[in-house]
Scaffold this active site. Structure first.
Site, short mmCIF file in Angstrom:
data_model
loop_
_atom_site.label_atom_id
_atom_site.label_comp_id
_atom_site.label_asym_id
_atom_site.label_seq_id
_atom_site.Cartn_x
_atom_site.Cartn_y
_atom_site.Cartn_z
N ASP A 8 8.71 -74.66 -58.91
CA ASP A 8 9.47 -73.46 -58.55
C ASP A 8 10.23 -73.70 -57.24
O ASP A 8 9.91 -74.62 -56.48
CB ASP A 8 8.51 -72.26 -58.40
CG ASP A 8 9.18 -70.92 -58.68
OD1 ASP A 8 8.82 -70.27 -59.68
OD2 ASP A 8 10.06 -70.50 -57.88
N ASP B 130 13.87 -77.48 -58.30
CA ASP B 130 15.03 -76.67 -58.67
C ASP B 130 15.46 -77.13 -60.06
O ASP B 130 15.99 -78.23 -60.23
CB ASP B 130 16.15 -76.89 -57.65
CG ASP B 130 17.40 -76.09 -57.99
OD1 ASP B 130 17.45 -75.47 -59.09
OD2 ASP B 130 18.34 -76.08 -57.17
N VAL B 131 15.25 -76.28 -61.06
CA VAL B 131 15.51 -76.72 -62.44
C VAL B 131 16.99 -76.97 -62.73
O VAL B 131 17.33 -77.59 -63.72
CB VAL B 131 14.95 -75.73 -63.50
CG1 VAL B 131 13.43 -75.62 -63.42
CG2 VAL B 131 15.62 -74.36 -63.41
N TYR C 231 23.70 -64.01 -68.51
CA TYR C 231 22.29 -63.98 -68.90
C TYR C 231 22.17 -64.02 -70.43
O TYR C 231 21.42 -64.82 -70.99
CB TYR C 231 21.62 -62.74 -68.33
CG TYR C 231 20.12 -62.71 -68.51
CD1 TYR C 231 19.29 -63.43 -67.65
CD2 TYR C 231 19.53 -62.00 -69.54
CE1 TYR C 231 17.91 -63.43 -67.81
CE2 TYR C 231 18.16 -61.99 -69.72
CZ TYR C 231 17.35 -62.70 -68.85
OH TYR C 231 15.98 -62.68 -69.02
N LYS D 296 20.55 -67.00 -72.72
CA LYS D 296 19.34 -66.76 -73.51
C LYS D 296 19.61 -67.01 -75.00
O LYS D 296 18.71 -67.44 -75.72
CB LYS D 296 18.81 -65.35 -73.25
CG LYS D 296 18.23 -65.18 -71.84
CD LYS D 296 17.07 -66.15 -71.58
CE LYS D 296 16.47 -66.00 -70.19
NZ LYS D 296 15.36 -66.94 -69.95
N THR E 189 7.91 -57.28 -63.93
CA THR E 189 7.86 -58.44 -63.02
C THR E 189 8.84 -58.19 -61.87
O THR E 189 9.64 -57.24 -61.92
CB THR E 189 8.31 -59.74 -63.74
OG1 THR E 189 9.72 -59.63 -64.03
CG2 THR E 189 7.55 -60.00 -65.02
N1 LIG Z 1 10.85 -59.66 -67.04
C1 LIG Z 1 11.46 -59.46 -68.20
O1 LIG Z 1 11.64 -58.30 -68.65
C2 LIG Z 1 11.97 -60.61 -69.02
C3 LIG Z 1 12.39 -60.37 -70.33
C4 LIG Z 1 12.86 -61.43 -71.09
C5 LIG Z 1 12.89 -62.69 -70.57
N2 LIG Z 1 12.48 -62.91 -69.30
C6 LIG Z 1 12.53 -64.29 -68.80
O2 LIG Z 1 11.24 -64.67 -68.38
C7 LIG Z 1 11.35 -65.68 -67.37
C8 LIG Z 1 10.50 -65.28 -66.19
O3 LIG Z 1 11.02 -64.07 -65.69
P1 LIG Z 1 10.18 -63.06 -64.79
O4 LIG Z 1 10.44 -61.72 -65.32
O5 LIG Z 1 8.79 -63.54 -64.61
O6 LIG Z 1 11.03 -63.18 -63.45
P2 LIG Z 1 10.67 -63.56 -61.94
O7 LIG Z 1 11.93 -63.40 -61.19
O8 LIG Z 1 9.46 -62.84 -61.52
O9 LIG Z 1 10.29 -65.11 -62.08
C9 LIG Z 1 11.25 -66.10 -62.24
C10 LIG Z 1 10.77 -67.34 -61.53
O10 LIG Z 1 11.76 -68.36 -61.70
C11 LIG Z 1 11.91 -69.02 -60.46
N3 LIG Z 1 13.20 -69.70 -60.36
C12 LIG Z 1 14.43 -69.13 -60.24
N4 LIG Z 1 15.37 -70.06 -60.11
C13 LIG Z 1 14.73 -71.26 -60.16
C14 LIG Z 1 15.17 -72.61 -60.10
N5 LIG Z 1 16.46 -72.92 -59.90
N6 LIG Z 1 14.24 -73.58 -60.19
C15 LIG Z 1 12.93 -73.28 -60.35
N7 LIG Z 1 12.46 -72.02 -60.41
C16 LIG Z 1 13.35 -71.03 -60.31
C17 LIG Z 1 11.77 -67.90 -59.43
O11 LIG Z 1 11.54 -68.40 -58.15
C18 LIG Z 1 10.61 -67.13 -60.02
O12 LIG Z 1 9.37 -67.64 -59.60
C19 LIG Z 1 12.84 -65.80 -67.06
O13 LIG Z 1 13.39 -66.89 -67.80
C20 LIG Z 1 13.41 -64.51 -67.59
O14 LIG Z 1 14.75 -64.62 -67.93
C21 LIG Z 1 12.02 -61.91 -68.51
#
Ligand SMILES: NC(=O)c1ccc[n+]([C@@H]2O[C@H](COP(=O)([O-])OP(=O)(O)OC[C@H]3O[C@@H](n4cnc5c(N)ncnc54)[C@H](O)[C@@H]3O)[C@@H](O)[C@H]2O)c1
Length: 248
Positions: free
Chosen positions: A37, A63-64, A155, A159, A190
């Site tokens: 992360d 950093d992905v 986004y 996705k 989240t």
């Molecule tokens: N929360 C929702 O409702 C929801 C719904 C559908 C999909 N998602 C997906 O689930 C995944 C996790 O989301 P979440 O809700 O836990 O969000 P979040 O923001 O709590 O977590 C995302 C994490 O990704 C990390 N991150 C961001 N950019 C990065 C990078 N360049 N390199 C490495 N790490 C990086 C952040 O630091 C964070 O820890 C995401 O892909 C999001 O799109 C979330």
């Protein structure tokens, strides 16, 4: 459950939210985890909590959107714990703007993290798993892999792309002993959704038949199940964890 004893998982975006819950779920099933992360403080706190609960966990600043960083994270995982069995490619960011107002830099930033990031992960993880002849990877898609959402051009596009990447990776490597699937979460409580206006979230939640937020642990269990032997004939699939959003 101890079915993942001796196995090793790398998880991107696991400093907090869905990824952190997934790290906990992998550890509960016996796996060692590496959290990859950009958020060092949150990631270290998550690792400490996992260790305090008796798990084996490590953090590597990753950093992905940078292929070299992803390659180094995979190598760190293998050198720290000796192998790589599972991956959750979950790092994601969000940028709200209608298409005509979306800055080129913002488009590129979201694409680089949400889509190219998943490609880099798959590429370098597969190099190890194909050699081992086994492994399971889960990519985090979204309900926005199926539909448009106002002001979420980048986004939504990324996705949708994650689903295409997942299916093609499974097709390309389906006979190798490695399975590649995706999860498609609905509205999950989240830090990411905490930043979305309440009325917008209420509308999204209102479309679920459960009529509530999902919790990160509910998505985490689906991700670890997909990696487990219980899902041994599941490949190239997208598992919705959305409280009925897609069905409505
Ligand atoms: N929360 C929702 O409702 C929801 C719904 C559908 C999909 N998602 C997906 O689930 C995944 C996790 O989301 P979440 O809700 O836990 O969000 P979040 O923001 O709590 O977590 C995302 C994490 O990704 C990390 N991150 C961001 N950019 C990065 C990078 N360049 N390199 C490495 N790490 C990086 C952040 O630091 C964070 O820890 C995401 O892909 C999001 O799109 C979330």
């Amino acid at each position: 459950m101890t079915d993942m004893n001796g196995k090793v998982a790398m998880l991107t975006g696991a400093a907090r939210g869905i990824g952190a819950a997934a790290a906990q779920s992998f550890v509960q099933r016996g796996a060692s985890v590496v959290i990859c992360d950009v958020l060092a403080d949150d990631a270290r706190a998550t690792v400490e909590a996992l260790k305090a609960a008796g798990g084996k966990a490590d953090f590597v600043l990753t950093d992905v959107s940078d292929p070299d960083s992803v390659k180094a994270a995979v190598e760190h995982t293998v050198s720290t714990f000796g192998r790589l069995d599972y991956a959750l490619n979950n790092a994601g960011i969000f940028q709200a703007a209608p298409l005509a107002e979306l800055e080129v830099e913002d488009w590129q930033r979201v694409v680089n993290v949400n889509l190219s990031g998943v490609f880099y992960c798959l590429k370098f993880q597969l190099q190890h798993m194909l050699e081992a002849g086994s492994g399971a990877i889960v990519n985090t898609a979204s309900v926005w892999s199926y539909a448009a959402s106002g002001g979420q051009t980048a986004y939504v596009a990324t996705k949708h792309g994650v689903v295409g990447l997942t299916k093609n990776a499974a097709l390309d490597h389906g006979g190798s002993g490695v399975r590649i699937n995706a999860i498609a979460p609905g509205p999950i409580e989240t830090p990411m959704t905490a930043g979305v206006p309440e009325e917008v979230m209420a509308k999204i939640i209102g479309r679920t038949s459960s009529n509530r937020y999902g919790q990160p642990e509910e998505v985490a269990r689906a991700a670890t199940w997909l990696c487990s032997e219980e899902a041994s004939y599941v490949n190239g699939s997208v598992l919705s964890v959305d409280g009925g959003w897609l069905a409505s």
